[in-house]
Design a protein around this motif. Structure first.
Motif, PDB file in Angstrom:
ATOM      1  N   ASP A 368       0.858  -1.182   0.000  1.00 11.90           N
ATOM      2  CA  ASP A 368       0.000   0.000   0.000  1.00 11.90           C
ATOM      3  C   ASP A 368       0.893   1.230   0.000  1.00 11.90           C
ATOM      4  O   ASP A 368       2.127   1.127  -0.053  1.00 11.90           O
ATOM      5  CB  ASP A 368      -0.941  -0.006   1.211  1.00 11.90           C
ATOM      6  N   ASN A 463      -6.219  -1.409   1.092  1.00 10.34           N
ATOM      7  CA  ASN A 463      -5.003  -0.711   0.675  1.00 10.34           C
ATOM      8  C   ASN A 463      -5.282   0.642   0.024  1.00 10.34           C
ATOM      9  O   ASN A 463      -4.439   1.529   0.054  1.00 10.34           O
ATOM     10  CB  ASN A 463      -4.147  -1.592  -0.240  1.00 10.34           C
ATOM     11  N   GLN A 468      -3.222  -0.860   4.549  1.00 11.08           N
ATOM     12  CA  GLN A 468      -3.962  -2.117   4.614  1.00 11.08           C
ATOM     13  C   GLN A 468      -3.806  -2.736   5.997  1.00 11.08           C
ATOM     14  O   GLN A 468      -2.721  -2.748   6.566  1.00 11.08           O
ATOM     15  CB  GLN A 468      -3.411  -3.077   3.551  1.00 11.08           C
TER      16      GLN A 468
END
Length: 752
Positions: A368, A463, A468
């Motif tokens: 992410d 994400n 996330q």
């Protein structure tokens, strides 16, 4: 062993073995006796019997003594063996303890060595920062460039726990991917009619292709004749002349002020106060100055910088002749629904939209924007700003208008406004690009839907919220703190966009993208939404205020949050994140869009059966979840049955395409559009146009998304190029008014 340790019964044998004689083998010593006189036979026999009995008694006593001695000796031997075994056990225990102690000492030494390496890396990082400062000083011709003492003016963007990555081998390049939402919860959709009871549940996919390199084939050296050389030389001369002419023309255009340099004019910070040098307000630190006002100003509205946008503006542009110009009222969205597209993955980075930014081994843990910033370290600011500057340009907005679209939804996240202790995100760089994007939209008559995609703590744990994992918004230890931070951010944003400059163009203002209300307490989210709405209105914003449906079912919104003027429910519709919809046949997917989603739109619009005003701000043509990273980095997909989430309740490890067997394949779904069959293109076109028809029963739609790096079924731009989306959004060939064909009978497999 000595003879004293050997039982008596065995001594003679041992001595024999050693060549010694036993007592019985030795010559007996002759005893001196006094002879007695002769006696009678009876007396002799009686005497012999008496001597025999006496000898037998003595032998028996001797035997008993021997047995007692042997038993005592055996007992001593047994005790000795027991002692030896006990000592051996203790010795082994001592050895094990010593081994454990040695291992612990080794581990301590390794930890100390790792700490030493960490300190060395930190020192090296500090030295690198010092070298960077020195280089910056040289670039700015020796001017004093000491950092601003104001942390709000110059946020720290280097992760606190950053460790400079070691030298790595060149990685394989991701060459196929997609875009879109992850996680979808069960219980999605209306419970009306035959299309209601379908759940949604989601994650992301990870597919990779190794980059192949080939060496150019060596060509045989050829001998040219003099005539050929003259011909080639003449051609080269002509080409060179053309290049010179073109360069001269381009140079004259540059001199006249029509620069095509994407980086814009060279900036100077000669008028930048010392406290703002090397901060986000210093134009010499920007990757691009194109279409930015580089004249310094630190004017703030709602504690947000206007970034030089204090000049006049022009709202006379019109996206197309089907809709009014920006300076004209739009009217009722129920009668003139929005037709728009998202700029997903631009200011809120998502792996499936730009997989090249996440091309790292899974062991790196880059999943992410948060972990990407950590991994990039000192390169994070420049890498991410380069993405902002190149992924979306002015031509993007021009192309969107040319496609017959009239609205653009721009996702962005809270770090455009503010960052907090421990945050890894890049502070306020995206704010400048957001404002430039709004001005480009203005130029082409496009109205803007502002979408707050990521809130402090993450409102969904996916994400695309930036981080996330856990949900820390209205949940957990800092849930209330992050909820208040989110209100503070909206307090600033709503004051800023209440300015006259934005009243015609910012028509939609989003509060929170996809709060996961199947996990969060619904009443708490509703209370927060009402508080945010009242604050936005109090600050003077008068456009539509948008809140997400939270995936808890559209019929569950009936009767909630009524009486708030201009408060609109936002719904995101996809079939691929739902195990009970991804397995629809091609025919059934189109039928579901025409019937199921149309029914939901109409019933949600009616306050007697749903919330009321409803828009559809995300949807796509994808009919599989095969696209790379669409179910998170490092996970598989439902279609082929490789979705390994690490949780038995959400993992799907058997094929879930319509045939539900080993034939389920992602090869064709991920193929280049040039390889799509005519039957597949017909399906994709009908599926898209069916959704457009359905969502225009509400307040309109925004396709997700305008462009992706490699996933055409998630890209409006690529769909138009492939011929599976209309060239003008209003010019459609299918409006759910004809029968939907059985595509399998035309040769389109249901498994690809």
């Amino acid at each position: 062993m000595s003879d004293t340790d050997i039982p008596r019964a065995h001594r003679s044998r041992n001595r024999s073995a050693r060549g010694e004689s036993s007592r019985r083998d030795r010559p007996r010593k002759k005893e001196s006796r006094t002879r007695r006189g002769a006696s009678s036979a009876d007396e002799g026999r009686a005497d012999r019997r008496s001597r025999s009995q006496s000898l037998s008694a003595n032998a028996l006593a001797q035997l008993n003594q021997d047995n007692v001695r042997q038993q005592k000796h055996a007992d001593r031997e047994r005790r000795k063996r027991d002692r030896e075994r006990g000592e051996g056990h203790d010795e082994r225990a001592r050895e094990r303890l010593e081994r454990q102690q040695r291992r612990e000492r080794e581990r301590r030494r390794e930890r100390e060595a790792e700490r030493d390496r960490d300190r060395e890396r930190e020192m090296e990082w500090e030295r690198e920062r010092q070298r960077e400062r020195e280089r910056e000083q040289r670039r700015t011709r020796g001017r004093d460039r000491s950092p601003s003492p104001d942390p709000e003016a110059e946020p720290v963007i280097i992760p606190k726990n950053y460790q400079k990555p070691g030298r790595q081998k060149k990685k394989s390049r991701v060459v196929s991917g997609a875009v879109m939402e992850e996680g979808r919860s069960k219980g999605w959709g209306f419970g009306f009619g035959g299309w209601g009871n379908h759940s949604r549940d989601g994650s992301y996919d990870s597919l990779r292709k190794e980059e192949l390199y080939s060496q150019p084939e060596k060509k045989k050296k050829t001998t040219w004749s003099k005539r050929k050389k003259w011909i080639v030389g003449g051609i080269c001369a002509v080409i060179l002349l053309i290049i010179i002419i073109v360069a001269a023309v381009v140079g004259s255009k540059h001199k006249s002020g029509s620069s095509s340099d994407s980086s814009g004019p060279k900036a100077s910070n000669s008028d930048v106060p010392a406290k703002w040098i090397n901060t986000y307000l210093d134009p010499t630190t920007w990757a691009s100055t194109e279409d930015f006002n580089t004249t310094f100003t630190d004017v703030m509205v709602g504690d947000l910088p206007i970034m030089g946008l204090n000049s006049d503006w022009d709202d006379s542009a019109q996206a197309n002749d089907k809709v009014p110009a920006l300076n004209k009222p739009w009217g009722n969205y129920s009668k003139t629904p929005a037709r728009g597209v998202n700029l997903g993955g631009w200011l809120s980075i998502e792996p499936f939209i730009t997989p090249s930014l996440f091309n790292y081994p899974l062991s790196a843990g880059v999943v992410d924007e948060w972990t990407l910033c950590i991994h990039l370290g000192s390169q994070a600011a420049s890498t991410i700003e380069n993405h902002y500057n190149t992924f979306v340009t002015e031509s993007t907005f021009q192309d969107i208008a040319n496609a017959g679209l009239d609205h653009v939804r721009i996702p962005f996240s809270y770090w455009a406004v503010k960052v907090y202790d421990g945050d890894q995100y890049i502070y306020r760089t995206s704010w400048r690009y957001l404002l430039r994007g709004i001005e480009w939209a203005r130029k082409y008559g496009l109205r803007v839907n502002l979408d707050m995609h990521g809130l402090p703590g993450s409102q969904n744990g996916w994400n695309h919220s930036g981080r996330q994992g856990a949900i820390g918004w209205l949940n957990g230890t800092n849930g209330d703190l992050n909820a208040q931070r989110s209100l503070d951010i909206h307090n600033s944003l709503s004051q800023f966009f209440a300015q006259d400059r934005y009243k015609n163009i910012i028509t939609h203002y989003g509060l929170a993208n996809e709060p996961r209300m199947t996990f969060l307490k619904a009443s708490t989210v509703v209370n927060w939404t009402e508080t945010a709405y009242k604050m936005v209105r109090k600050n003077g914003y008068n456009g539509l205020v948008i809140f997400g449906d939270g995936f808890m079912g559209l019929d569950n919104w009936q009767g909630k949050m009524q009486g708030y003027d201009g408060l609109v429910l936002d719904v995101h519709q996809y079939v691929i994140f739902n195990q009970n919809q991804i397995d629809f046949t091609h025919q059934k997917k189109v039928q579901y869009a025409c019937q199921g989603w149309t029914q939901q739109a109409e019933q949600s619009q009616d306050t007697s059966t749903g919330y009321g005003p409803t828009q559809f701000a995300e949807w796509s043509q994808a009919d599989t979840d095969c696209a790379q990273y669409v179910t998170n980095v490092g996970q598989g997909n439902r279609w082929e049955g490789t979705l390994n989430t690490g949780n038995a309740s959400t993992a799907i490890l058997t094929p879930d395409c319509p045939t539900k067997d080993s034939k389920c394949s992602c090869d064709q779904a991920n193929a280049d559009p040039s390889k799509w069959s005519s039957e597949y293109k017909q399906f994709l076109t009908m599926f898209a146009e069916a959704q457009m028809y359905s969502f225009e029963k509400g307040l309109g739609w925004w396709y997700w998304t305008w462009q992706t790096e490699t996933s055409p079924q998630w890209s409006y731009k690529a769909g138009m190029q492939a011929g599976v989306l209309p060239q003008k959004a209003w010019d459609r060939s299918f409006n759910c008014d004809t029968d939907v064909p059985d595509f399998s009978k035309s040769g389109l497999p249901e498994y690809y």
